[in-house]
Design a protein around this motif. Structure first.
Motif, PDB file in Angstrom:
ATOM      1  N   LEU A 213      82.021   2.602 -19.429  1.00 20.44           N
ATOM      2  CA  LEU A 213      80.783   3.041 -18.786  1.00 20.44           C
ATOM      3  C   LEU A 213      80.518   4.469 -19.254  1.00 20.44           C
ATOM      4  CD1 LEU A 213      81.596   1.670 -15.231  1.00 20.44           C
ATOM      5  CD2 LEU A 213      79.934   0.717 -16.848  1.00 20.44           C
ATOM      6  N   LEU A 214      79.428   4.659 -19.995  1.00 23.08           N
ATOM      7  CA  LEU A 214      79.072   5.955 -20.567  1.00 23.08           C
ATOM      8  C   LEU A 214      77.988   6.572 -19.696  1.00 23.08           C
ATOM      9  CD1 LEU A 214      78.796   4.532 -24.196  1.00 23.08           C
ATOM     10  CD2 LEU A 214      80.834   5.523 -23.110  1.00 23.08           C
ATOM     11  N   LEU A 215      78.363   7.554 -18.870  1.00 19.57           N
ATOM     12  CA  LEU A 215      77.451   8.132 -17.883  1.00 19.57           C
ATOM     13  C   LEU A 215      76.798   9.405 -18.398  1.00 19.57           C
ATOM     14  CD1 LEU A 215      79.718   7.688 -14.745  1.00 19.57           C
ATOM     15  CD2 LEU A 215      77.869   6.206 -15.525  1.00 19.57           C
ATOM     16  N   PHE A 216      75.480   9.493 -18.155  1.00 19.99           N
ATOM     17  CA  PHE A 216      74.698  10.664 -18.566  1.00 19.99           C
ATOM     18  C   PHE A 216      73.661  10.960 -17.493  1.00 19.99           C
ATOM     19  CE2 PHE A 216      76.259   8.695 -22.414  1.00 19.99           C
ATOM     20  CZ  PHE A 216      76.765   9.781 -23.128  1.00 19.99           C
ATOM     21  N   SER A 217      73.130  12.199 -17.502  1.00 21.92           N
ATOM     22  CA  SER A 217      72.099  12.547 -16.516  1.00 21.92           C
ATOM     23  C   SER A 217      70.754  11.906 -16.837  1.00 21.92           C
ATOM     24  CB  SER A 217      71.891  14.045 -16.392  1.00 21.92           C
ATOM     25  OG  SER A 217      72.691  14.808 -17.163  1.00 21.92           O
ATOM     26  N   THR A 218      70.418  11.782 -18.118  1.00 19.93           N
ATOM     27  CA  THR A 218      69.129  11.204 -18.521  1.00 19.93           C
ATOM     28  C   THR A 218      69.319  10.403 -19.800  1.00 19.93           C
ATOM     29  OG1 THR A 218      68.540  13.082 -19.927  1.00 19.93           O
ATOM     30  CG2 THR A 218      67.859  13.207 -17.592  1.00 19.93           C
ATOM     31  N   PHE A 219      68.302   9.605 -20.121  1.00 21.99           N
ATOM     32  CA  PHE A 219      68.356   8.876 -21.390  1.00 21.99           C
ATOM     33  C   PHE A 219      68.287   9.825 -22.576  1.00 21.99           C
ATOM     34  CE2 PHE A 219      67.191   5.228 -18.671  1.00 21.99           C
ATOM     35  CZ  PHE A 219      68.255   4.405 -19.026  1.00 21.99           C
ATOM     36  N   LYS A 220      67.665  10.977 -22.404  1.00 17.67           N
ATOM     37  CA  LYS A 220      67.642  11.971 -23.482  1.00 17.67           C
ATOM     38  C   LYS A 220      69.076  12.371 -23.841  1.00 17.67           C
ATOM     39  CE  LYS A 220      65.666  16.370 -24.908  1.00 17.67           C
ATOM     40  NZ  LYS A 220      64.792  17.481 -24.547  1.00 17.67           N
ATOM     41  N   ASP A 221      69.902  12.642 -22.823  1.00 18.24           N
ATOM     42  CA  ASP A 221      71.308  12.979 -23.070  1.00 18.24           C
ATOM     43  C   ASP A 221      72.049  11.809 -23.718  1.00 18.24           C
ATOM     44  OD1 ASP A 221      70.951  15.480 -21.902  1.00 18.24           O
ATOM     45  OD2 ASP A 221      71.654  14.809 -19.933  1.00 18.24           O
ATOM     46  N   LEU A 222      71.818  10.612 -23.208  1.00 21.58           N
ATOM     47  CA  LEU A 222      72.477   9.430 -23.756  1.00 21.58           C
ATOM     48  C   LEU A 222      72.103   9.251 -25.220  1.00 21.58           C
ATOM     49  CD1 LEU A 222      72.936   6.012 -22.068  1.00 21.58           C
ATOM     50  CD2 LEU A 222      72.075   6.137 -24.385  1.00 21.58           C
ATOM     51  N   TYR A 223      70.820   9.331 -25.538  1.00 23.44           N
ATOM     52  CA  TYR A 223      70.354   9.126 -26.914  1.00 23.44           C
ATOM     53  C   TYR A 223      70.944  10.160 -27.865  1.00 23.44           C
ATOM     54  CZ  TYR A 223      66.986   5.313 -26.369  1.00 23.44           C
ATOM     55  OH  TYR A 223      66.398   4.087 -26.178  1.00 23.44           O
ATOM     56  N   ASN A 224      71.265  11.346 -27.357  1.00 22.29           N
ATOM     57  CA  ASN A 224      71.859  12.386 -28.194  1.00 22.29           C
ATOM     58  C   ASN A 224      73.359  12.202 -28.392  1.00 22.29           C
ATOM     59  OD1 ASN A 224      69.465  13.797 -28.694  1.00 22.29           O
ATOM     60  ND2 ASN A 224      69.651  14.968 -26.795  1.00 22.29           N
ATOM     61  N   ASN A 225      73.993  11.305 -27.625  1.00 18.25           N
ATOM     62  CA  ASN A 225      75.449  11.200 -27.657  1.00 18.25           C
ATOM     63  C   ASN A 225      76.009   9.814 -27.943  1.00 18.25           C
ATOM     64  OD1 ASN A 225      76.546  13.952 -26.761  1.00 18.25           O
ATOM     65  ND2 ASN A 225      74.875  13.565 -25.323  1.00 18.25           N
ATOM     66  N   VAL A 226      75.154   8.809 -28.050  1.00 22.81           N
ATOM     67  CA  VAL A 226      75.619   7.436 -28.270  1.00 22.81           C
ATOM     68  C   VAL A 226      75.031   6.926 -29.581  1.00 22.81           C
ATOM     69  CG1 VAL A 226      75.551   5.078 -27.359  1.00 22.81           C
ATOM     70  CG2 VAL A 226      75.867   6.997 -25.804  1.00 22.81           C
ATOM     71  N   ASN A 227      75.809   6.163 -30.330  1.00 26.98           N
ATOM     72  CA  ASN A 227      75.331   5.542 -31.566  1.00 26.98           C
ATOM     73  C   ASN A 227      74.263   4.511 -31.207  1.00 26.98           C
ATOM     74  OD1 ASN A 227      74.890   4.025 -33.861  1.00 26.98           O
ATOM     75  ND2 ASN A 227      77.046   3.837 -34.393  1.00 26.98           N
ATOM     76  N   LEU A 228      73.025   4.793 -31.526  1.00 28.23           N
ATOM     77  CA  LEU A 228      71.905   3.936 -31.126  1.00 28.23           C
ATOM     78  C   LEU A 228      71.913   2.581 -31.822  1.00 28.23           C
ATOM     79  CD1 LEU A 228      69.078   6.601 -30.815  1.00 28.23           C
ATOM     80  CD2 LEU A 228      70.541   5.644 -29.027  1.00 28.23           C
ATOM     81  N   LEU A 229      72.646   2.452 -32.921  1.00 32.71           N
ATOM     82  CA  LEU A 229      72.776   1.144 -33.563  1.00 32.71           C
ATOM     83  C   LEU A 229      73.532   0.180 -32.652  1.00 32.71           C
ATOM     84  CD1 LEU A 229      73.560   2.213 -37.234  1.00 32.71           C
ATOM     85  CD2 LEU A 229      71.407   1.309 -36.329  1.00 32.71           C
ATOM     86  N   GLN A 230      74.339   0.708 -31.732  1.00 31.10           N
ATOM     87  CA  GLN A 230      75.052  -0.134 -30.770  1.00 31.10           C
ATOM     88  C   GLN A 230      74.158  -0.505 -29.586  1.00 31.10           C
ATOM     89  OE1 GLN A 230      78.374   2.393 -29.792  1.00 31.10           O
ATOM     90  NE2 GLN A 230      79.608   1.592 -31.468  1.00 31.10           N
ATOM     91  N   CYS A 231      73.004   0.146 -29.476  1.00 30.47           N
ATOM     92  CA  CYS A 231      72.108  -0.036 -28.324  1.00 30.47           C
ATOM     93  C   CYS A 231      70.951  -0.984 -28.605  1.00 30.47           C
ATOM     94  CB  CYS A 231      71.568   1.315 -27.873  1.00 30.47           C
ATOM     95  SG  CYS A 231      72.850   2.483 -27.393  1.00 30.47           S
ATOM     96  N   GLY A 232      71.000  -1.692 -29.716  1.00 30.19           N
ATOM     97  CA  GLY A 232      69.970  -2.680 -30.007  1.00 30.19           C
ATOM     98  C   GLY A 232      68.979  -2.273 -31.086  1.00 30.19           C
ATOM     99  N   TYR A 233      69.082  -1.045 -31.560  1.00 27.43           N
ATOM    100  CA  TYR A 233      68.229  -0.628 -32.670  1.00 27.43           C
ATOM    101  C   TYR A 233      68.863  -1.091 -33.980  1.00 27.43           C
ATOM    102  CZ  TYR A 233      65.860   2.537 -29.397  1.00 27.43           C
ATOM    103  OH  TYR A 233      65.143   3.057 -28.351  1.00 27.43           O
ATOM    104  N   ASP A 234      68.011  -1.361 -34.984  1.00 27.55           N
ATOM    105  CA  ASP A 234      68.539  -1.680 -36.311  1.00 27.55           C
ATOM    106  C   ASP A 234      68.311  -0.473 -37.228  1.00 27.55           C
ATOM    107  OD1 ASP A 234      65.837  -1.760 -37.160  1.00 27.55           O
ATOM    108  OD2 ASP A 234      65.735  -3.938 -36.953  1.00 27.55           O
ATOM    109  N   GLN A 235      68.722  -0.591 -38.489  1.00 30.10           N
ATOM    110  CA  GLN A 235      68.650   0.534 -39.425  1.00 30.10           C
ATOM    111  C   GLN A 235      67.235   1.077 -39.564  1.00 30.10           C
ATOM    112  OE1 GLN A 235      70.991   2.280 -40.815  1.00 30.10           O
ATOM    113  NE2 GLN A 235      72.755   0.995 -40.373  1.00 30.10           N
ATOM    114  N   GLU A 236      66.241   0.206 -39.477  1.00 33.61           N
ATOM    115  CA  GLU A 236      64.855   0.642 -39.621  1.00 33.61           C
ATOM    116  C   GLU A 236      64.313   1.256 -38.332  1.00 33.61           C
ATOM    117  OE1 GLU A 236      61.608   1.688 -41.672  1.00 33.61           O
ATOM    118  OE2 GLU A 236      63.405   0.793 -42.542  1.00 33.61           O
TER     119      GLU A 236
END
Length: 168
Positions: free
Chosen positions: A106-129
């Protein structure tokens, strides 16, 4: 709650997959083709999950989890998610399809802005494009800034167990 699964006795590959997913042998049995033309001897397995949480998903994120491409689900850290623990089972539903996963972290953050800055977004459903244009504001379609500030947010790191279709 529990899940039940079976395989033909001579299908060793299915047996390995079932055991890898944490199912335990329950009993011997049999099952037949829909037209009744052939009956197979089978092994029946069960998986008892004391803690199972259901979450609805739209088609695209469901397909991404079901294919194994999405390994982090993004949610508000609200009352429902605050009950989650590492090791719990999640059942993501979309129509009559279900993807069963294990909570790995469980990766806890105060906002999605913080999460997006600290988590590999390719693991979050985004693709290379699409990751090139990814923004924490994408999550505002689901959760307001006020909700994020009230609860915080979570990246639920998951491992896919199986995908199945419910019989209605």
């Amino acid at each position: 709650q529990h899940f039940v699964i079976s395989h033909a006795v001579d299908n060793v590959g299915s047996q390995r997959v079932i055991e890898k997913c944490g199912f335990t042998f329950d009993r011997m049995g049999s099952y037949s083709k829909f037209d009744g033309s052939v009956t197979f001897e089978s092994k029946h397995y069960v998986q008892n999950w004391e803690r199972i949480t259901y979450m609805n998903l739209r088609q695209t994120p469901f397909d991404s989890i079901a294919s194994g491409n999405k390994t982090v689900e993004l949610r508000l850290w609200d009352e429902k998610r605050q009950n989650l623990q590492v090791g719990d089972t999640l059942a993501f539903t979309c129509g009559n399809k279900v993807a069963v996963c294990k909570v790995k972290d469980l990766l806890l953050f105060s906002t999605f802005k913080d999460l997006y800055n600290n988590v590999n977004l390719l693991q979050c459903g985004y693709d290379q494009e699409s990751v090139k244009n990814a923004s924490h504001k994408d999550m505002e379609e689901y959760y307001t800034i006020e909700e994020q500030q009230q609860y915080g947010v979570v990246g639920i790191q998951i491992e896919l167990y199986c995908v199945y279709q419910k019989n209605n």
